[in-house]
Design an enzyme around this catalytic site. Structure first.
Site, PDB file in Angstrom:
ATOM      1  CB  CYS B  87      -0.984  -0.040   1.167  1.00 33.43           C
ATOM      2  SG  CYS B  87      -2.326   1.152   0.988  1.00 33.43           S
ATOM      3  CG  HIS B 192      -3.481  -3.399   3.437  1.00 31.97           C
ATOM      4  ND1 HIS B 192      -2.446  -2.810   4.124  1.00 31.97           N
ATOM      5  CD2 HIS B 192      -4.153  -2.408   2.836  1.00 31.97           C
ATOM      6  CE1 HIS B 192      -2.506  -1.497   3.959  1.00 31.97           C
ATOM      7  NE2 HIS B 192      -3.527  -1.225   3.171  1.00 31.97           N
ATOM      8  CD  GLU B 194      -0.860  -5.250   6.132  1.00 31.74           C
ATOM      9  OE1 GLU B 194      -0.701  -5.779   5.016  1.00 31.74           O
ATOM     10  OE2 GLU B 194      -1.210  -4.057   6.280  1.00 31.74           O
TER      11      GLU B 194
END
Lengths: 84, 225
Positions: B87, B192, B194
């Site tokens: 990002c 994302h 994560e």
């Protein structure tokens, strides 16, 4: 050495779509400003510069903008104007 | 144990969860490193996490590209060190000239935050070790400046790993969600991983598409990438 105020405008090239400018232009035409042919939105920076002359001040700002990628030549145009 | 740096700029805000997933899923040692203290040679790999470095002033990633860390990242990339930009981290890598192209404000003019799917093309390198060609991964995006732009995308994508949006949320050219260096050592993406690395993070009907990025880097580093 004198102090100059240099205006630097970073806007999108015609090859990159600009939703902010396009929306503003569409809405203004809707309000009756039918002579609006298009708008490119951008970002403006007024840089206070110590330099010998206007030309020198503009050159410094343009060089700085290129070196730091304050604008990305692949997608942006840069316009540098000294203010009175 | 392999050691991975999670780079932190003023305004970075996804550093802790990224480090957590590196520890829990990748099984590596992960530390959050302040950008002025980052030396790429001290680490086996580097992740540039999401957030709003320098408040996105100027353009997302611009001011971070003026940090001494940007030079370190360029040097790391030249030396084949694994780097992942997520990002805002992807925006930083692009602004720093580590990855090509530009990331412009979303075509819809708004911040987008939603789950979507990406297809992985030509996976290779340490971040995509456990991803099959053509695999479809579920991940969330959350960004205002994620519209990838490049004047010649066909040529650009021919010989490198890249991720394709199946539902393009921002007007990216060629539906680009992310792309890597030719050998896959440097990877940048807007979604994302994560936030999609554990089943506990994933809404009903989705799968944790971020999981293989972390298992991949763990195994790659243990094998001595």
């Amino acid at each position: 050495m004198t102090r100059h105020r240099v205006l630097a405008i970073v806007a999108y090239k015609p090859s990159a779509r600009d939703p902010e400018g396009e929306t503003l232009a569409d809405e203004l035409r809707r309000l009756g400003y039918t002579w609006v042919q298009g708008i490119r939105a951008g970002k403006a920076f007024i840089v206070e510069v110590e330099a010998e002359s206007r030309e020198e001040a503009e050159r410094l700002v343009e060089e700085m903008a290129r070196e730091t990628r304050l604008f990305n030549p692949a997608v942006h145009t840069l316009l540098v104007i000294t203010l009175a | 144990m392999p050691r991975v740096a999670v780079l932190r700029f003023p305004g970075t805000n996804c550093d802790q969860e990224t480090a957590y997933m590196l520890r829990e899923v990748a099984g590596v040692e992960a530390r959050v490193v302040w950008h002025t203290e980052y030396r790429w040679r001290d680490w086996d790999a580097t992740v540039v996490p999401g957030g709003f470095s320098y408040g996105d002033y100027g353009r997302a990633g611009l001011l971070a590209s003026w940090s001494p860390a940007a030079r370190q990242l360029r040097e790391a990339a030249e030396n084949g060190a694994p780097i992942l930009g997520i990002c805002n981290g992807f925006q930083v890598l692009v602004e720093a000239g580590v990855l090509p192209g530009a990331l412009l404000p979303n075509e819809g003019g708004r911040f987008v935050a939603r789950w979507l799917r990406v297809r992985v093309h030509s996976p290779r390198g340490p971040w995509l070790l456990h991803v099959e060609p053509g695999a479809v991964l579920d991940m969330p995006v959350a960004h205002a400046e994620g519209r990838f732009y490049h004047p010649a995308p066909g040529e650009l994508l021919r010989s490198r790993p890249w991720l394709e949006y199946l539902e393009n949320p921002n007007g990216s050219v060629a539906d680009v969600a992310g792309l890597a260096s030719e050998d896959g050592a440097v990877l940048g993406l807007m979604p994302h991983p994560e936030r999609a690395a554990s089943p506990l993070q994933v809404p009903r009907g989705r799968r944790p598409g971020g999981h293989p990025f972390f298992t991949s880097i763990g195994e790659a580093l243990r094998r001595g990438w």
